[in-house]
Design a protein around this motif. Structure first.
Motif, PDB file in Angstrom:
ATOM      1  N   ASP A  58      -5.460   9.661 -10.307  1.00  9.77           N
ATOM      2  CA  ASP A  58      -5.079  10.583  -9.231  1.00  9.77           C
ATOM      3  C   ASP A  58      -3.736  10.156  -8.661  1.00  9.77           C
ATOM      4  O   ASP A  58      -3.172   9.133  -9.063  1.00  9.77           O
ATOM      5  N   SER A  59      -3.220  10.922  -7.729  1.00  8.81           N
ATOM      6  CA  SER A  59      -1.865  10.689  -7.214  1.00  8.81           C
ATOM      7  C   SER A  59      -1.753   9.376  -6.434  1.00  8.81           C
ATOM      8  O   SER A  59      -0.719   8.707  -6.505  1.00  8.81           O
ATOM      9  N   TYR A  60      -2.796   9.002  -5.699  1.00  9.84           N
ATOM     10  CA  TYR A  60      -2.775   7.708  -5.000  1.00  9.84           C
ATOM     11  C   TYR A  60      -2.604   6.588  -6.010  1.00  9.84           C
ATOM     12  O   TYR A  60      -1.766   5.700  -5.853  1.00  9.84           O
ATOM     13  N   GLN A  61      -3.397   6.624  -7.066  1.00  8.44           N
ATOM     14  CA  GLN A  61      -3.307   5.593  -8.096  1.00  8.44           C
ATOM     15  C   GLN A  61      -1.973   5.663  -8.843  1.00  8.44           C
ATOM     16  O   GLN A  61      -1.422   4.622  -9.201  1.00  8.44           O
ATOM     17  N   ASN A  62      -1.445   6.867  -9.070  1.00  6.34           N
ATOM     18  CA  ASN A  62      -0.137   6.984  -9.722  1.00  6.34           C
ATOM     19  C   ASN A  62       0.909   6.162  -8.973  1.00  6.34           C
ATOM     20  O   ASN A  62       1.680   5.415  -9.584  1.00  6.34           O
ATOM     21  N   LEU A  63       0.950   6.315  -7.667  1.00  5.29           N
ATOM     22  CA  LEU A  63       1.941   5.595  -6.871  1.00  5.29           C
ATOM     23  C   LEU A  63       1.671   4.089  -6.873  1.00  5.29           C
ATOM     24  O   LEU A  63       2.532   3.294  -7.248  1.00  5.29           O
ATOM     25  N   LEU A  64       0.483   3.692  -6.477  1.00  7.86           N
ATOM     26  CA  LEU A  64       0.168   2.267  -6.350  1.00  7.86           C
ATOM     27  C   LEU A  64       0.224   1.547  -7.695  1.00  7.86           C
ATOM     28  O   LEU A  64       0.857   0.495  -7.820  1.00  7.86           O
ATOM     29  N   GLU A  90       4.216  17.373  -2.760  1.00  7.05           N
ATOM     30  CA  GLU A  90       5.202  16.464  -2.153  1.00  7.05           C
ATOM     31  C   GLU A  90       4.694  15.745  -0.903  1.00  7.05           C
ATOM     32  O   GLU A  90       4.871  14.544  -0.773  1.00  7.05           O
ATOM     33  N   ARG A  91       4.098  16.465   0.015  1.00  6.14           N
ATOM     34  CA  ARG A  91       3.714  15.884   1.315  1.00  6.14           C
ATOM     35  C   ARG A  91       2.718  14.752   1.197  1.00  6.14           C
ATOM     36  O   ARG A  91       2.742  13.816   2.005  1.00  6.14           O
ATOM     37  N   ARG A  92       1.833  14.813   0.211  1.00  8.97           N
ATOM     38  CA  ARG A  92       0.781  13.798   0.175  1.00  8.97           C
ATOM     39  C   ARG A  92       1.318  12.396  -0.100  1.00  8.97           C
ATOM     40  O   ARG A  92       0.717  11.407   0.301  1.00  8.97           O
ATOM     41  N   PHE A  93       2.461  12.287  -0.762  1.00  8.48           N
ATOM     42  CA  PHE A  93       2.967  10.953  -1.094  1.00  8.48           C
ATOM     43  C   PHE A  93       3.490  10.201   0.127  1.00  8.48           C
ATOM     44  O   PHE A  93       2.997   9.111   0.427  1.00  8.48           O
ATOM     45  N   PRO A  94       4.455  10.729   0.881  1.00  8.47           N
ATOM     46  CA  PRO A  94       4.899   9.955   2.050  1.00  8.47           C
ATOM     47  C   PRO A  94       3.880   9.945   3.183  1.00  8.47           C
ATOM     48  O   PRO A  94       3.696   8.924   3.849  1.00  8.47           O
ATOM     49  N   GLU A  95       3.197  11.074   3.396  1.00  8.24           N
ATOM     50  CA  GLU A  95       2.295  11.173   4.538  1.00  8.24           C
ATOM     51  C   GLU A  95       0.991  10.409   4.342  1.00  8.24           C
ATOM     52  O   GLU A  95       0.444   9.861   5.305  1.00  8.24           O
ATOM     53  N   LEU A  96       0.474  10.385   3.118  1.00  2.00           N
ATOM     54  CA  LEU A  96      -0.849   9.811   2.888  1.00  2.00           C
ATOM     55  C   LEU A  96      -0.819   8.560   2.008  1.00  2.00           C
ATOM     56  O   LEU A  96      -1.278   7.501   2.415  1.00  2.00           O
ATOM     57  N   HIS A  97      -0.314   8.686   0.795  1.00  2.00           N
ATOM     58  CA  HIS A  97      -0.395   7.570  -0.153  1.00  2.00           C
ATOM     59  C   HIS A  97       0.497   6.395   0.248  1.00  2.00           C
ATOM     60  O   HIS A  97       0.047   5.248   0.247  1.00  2.00           O
ATOM     61  N   ALA A  99       1.615   5.726   3.178  1.00  2.00           N
ATOM     62  CA  ALA A  99       1.058   5.181   4.418  1.00  2.00           C
ATOM     63  C   ALA A  99      -0.155   4.299   4.130  1.00  2.00           C
ATOM     64  O   ALA A  99      -0.307   3.229   4.724  1.00  2.00           O
ATOM     65  N   ALA A 100      -1.006   4.718   3.204  1.00  2.00           N
ATOM     66  CA  ALA A 100      -2.217   3.945   2.890  1.00  2.00           C
ATOM     67  C   ALA A 100      -1.884   2.578   2.290  1.00  2.00           C
ATOM     68  O   ALA A 100      -2.577   1.597   2.555  1.00  2.00           O
ATOM     69  N   ILE A 101      -0.819   2.523   1.487  1.00  2.00           N
ATOM     70  CA  ILE A 101      -0.468   1.239   0.865  1.00  2.00           C
ATOM     71  C   ILE A 101       0.651   0.520   1.620  1.00  2.00           C
ATOM     72  O   ILE A 101       1.132  -0.523   1.175  1.00  2.00           O
ATOM     73  N   LYS A 102       1.060   1.092   2.759  1.00  2.00           N
ATOM     74  CA  LYS A 102       2.101   0.510   3.604  1.00  2.00           C
ATOM     75  C   LYS A 102       3.437   0.393   2.874  1.00  2.00           C
ATOM     76  O   LYS A 102       4.208  -0.534   3.114  1.00  2.00           O
ATOM     77  N   TRP A 103       3.705   1.335   1.968  1.00  2.00           N
ATOM     78  CA  TRP A 103       5.009   1.350   1.307  1.00  2.00           C
ATOM     79  C   TRP A 103       6.012   1.943   2.292  1.00  2.00           C
ATOM     80  O   TRP A 103       5.775   3.012   2.843  1.00  2.00           O
ATOM     81  N   GLU A 185      -9.729   3.599   7.548  1.00  2.00           N
ATOM     82  CA  GLU A 185      -8.949   2.519   8.157  1.00  2.00           C
ATOM     83  C   GLU A 185      -7.903   2.018   7.162  1.00  2.00           C
ATOM     84  O   GLU A 185      -8.204   1.783   5.993  1.00  2.00           O
ATOM     85  N   VAL A 186      -6.683   1.827   7.659  1.00  2.00           N
ATOM     86  CA  VAL A 186      -5.601   1.317   6.821  1.00  2.00           C
ATOM     87  C   VAL A 186      -5.865  -0.148   6.501  1.00  2.00           C
ATOM     88  O   VAL A 186      -6.358  -0.907   7.344  1.00  2.00           O
ATOM     89  N   PHE A 187      -5.548  -0.532   5.293  1.00  2.00           N
ATOM     90  CA  PHE A 187      -5.719  -1.911   4.840  1.00  2.00           C
ATOM     91  C   PHE A 187      -5.127  -2.865   5.881  1.00  2.00           C
ATOM     92  O   PHE A 187      -3.964  -2.732   6.255  1.00  2.00           O
TER      93      PHE A 187
END
Length: 196
Positions: A58-64, A90-97, A99-103, A185-187
């Motif tokens: 999925d897109s979260y895993q693609n980025l991380l 587009e929005r899900r990468f900066p707003e969600l993914h 943020a979740a991995i603190k990139w 909760e964020v890591f």
């Protein structure tokens, strides 16, 4: 997805074997790329400057996973990540993914390109993105609870696939993070790519 350090650029194709195809998504993207002469940041890219990450479902895993794969190949994390995806995602990468991995947002660029949609198709696609992805990842940033976990499993994901992805202990802990008690909760740990 392109990752860069100083003046070097590496194109990373990301995507696992999510179907019964003998090729992963990343391998099929790389095959298409082989015949294309592409320039990124003023540098002509050759196949020697590409790599694949073939576990993401999925897109979260693609980025991380592509960031972690870059670290394994190059020996350090990228200074910047330029992600190429569909514009409706587009929005899900900066707003969600991210943020979740603190990139750091200042080190992420997202370039969206949609297929040629009719206006009606675009509206339906954007509505589907909101309902079946954006809202779900907002509630479950790490994609580890239903229905996102079920989507991963349907795409042939197994938890054992994270073995060997991370170098640092903190990154390995992030891979195993399930969002705390409420799932969103964020890591809490400090990650190696975080800015001071």
């Amino acid at each position: 997805m392109t990752h860069s350090i100083r003046s070097s650029t590496l194109v990373m194709f990301s995507g696992g074997r999510t179907t019964d195809s003998t090729l992963s998504e990343a391998e099929s993207y790389q095959q298409v790329f082989q015949g294309i002469n592409l320039s990124v940041n003023g540098s002509s890219l050759s196949m020697g400057r590409t790599a694949i990450e073939d576990r993401a479902t999925d897109s979260y895993q693609n980025l991380l996973f592509s960031i972690l794969r870059f670290r394994k190949l190059v020996g350090q994390y990228p200074q910047t990540v330029t992600l190429i995806t569909h514009a409706f995602k587009e929005r899900r990468f900066p707003e969600l993914h991210a943020a979740a991995i603190k990139w750091p947002r200042s080190r992420l660029r997202v370039q969206g390109i949609n297929p040629p949609f009719t206006l009606e198709e675009l509206e339906q696609t954007q509505k589907g993105e909101l309902e079946r992805a954006h809202t779900l990842f907002a509630d479950d940033p790490y994609g580890v609870r239903p229905p996102l976990a079920a989507k991963r499993k349907a795409r042939k994901w197994t938890p054992q696939m994270i073995a060997g992805l991370a170098v640092e202990k903190e990154a390995q802990e992030l891979l195993q993070w399930t969002g705390g008690e409420n799932g969103s909760e964020v890591f809490p740990g400090k990650l190696p790519w975080e800015e001071e």
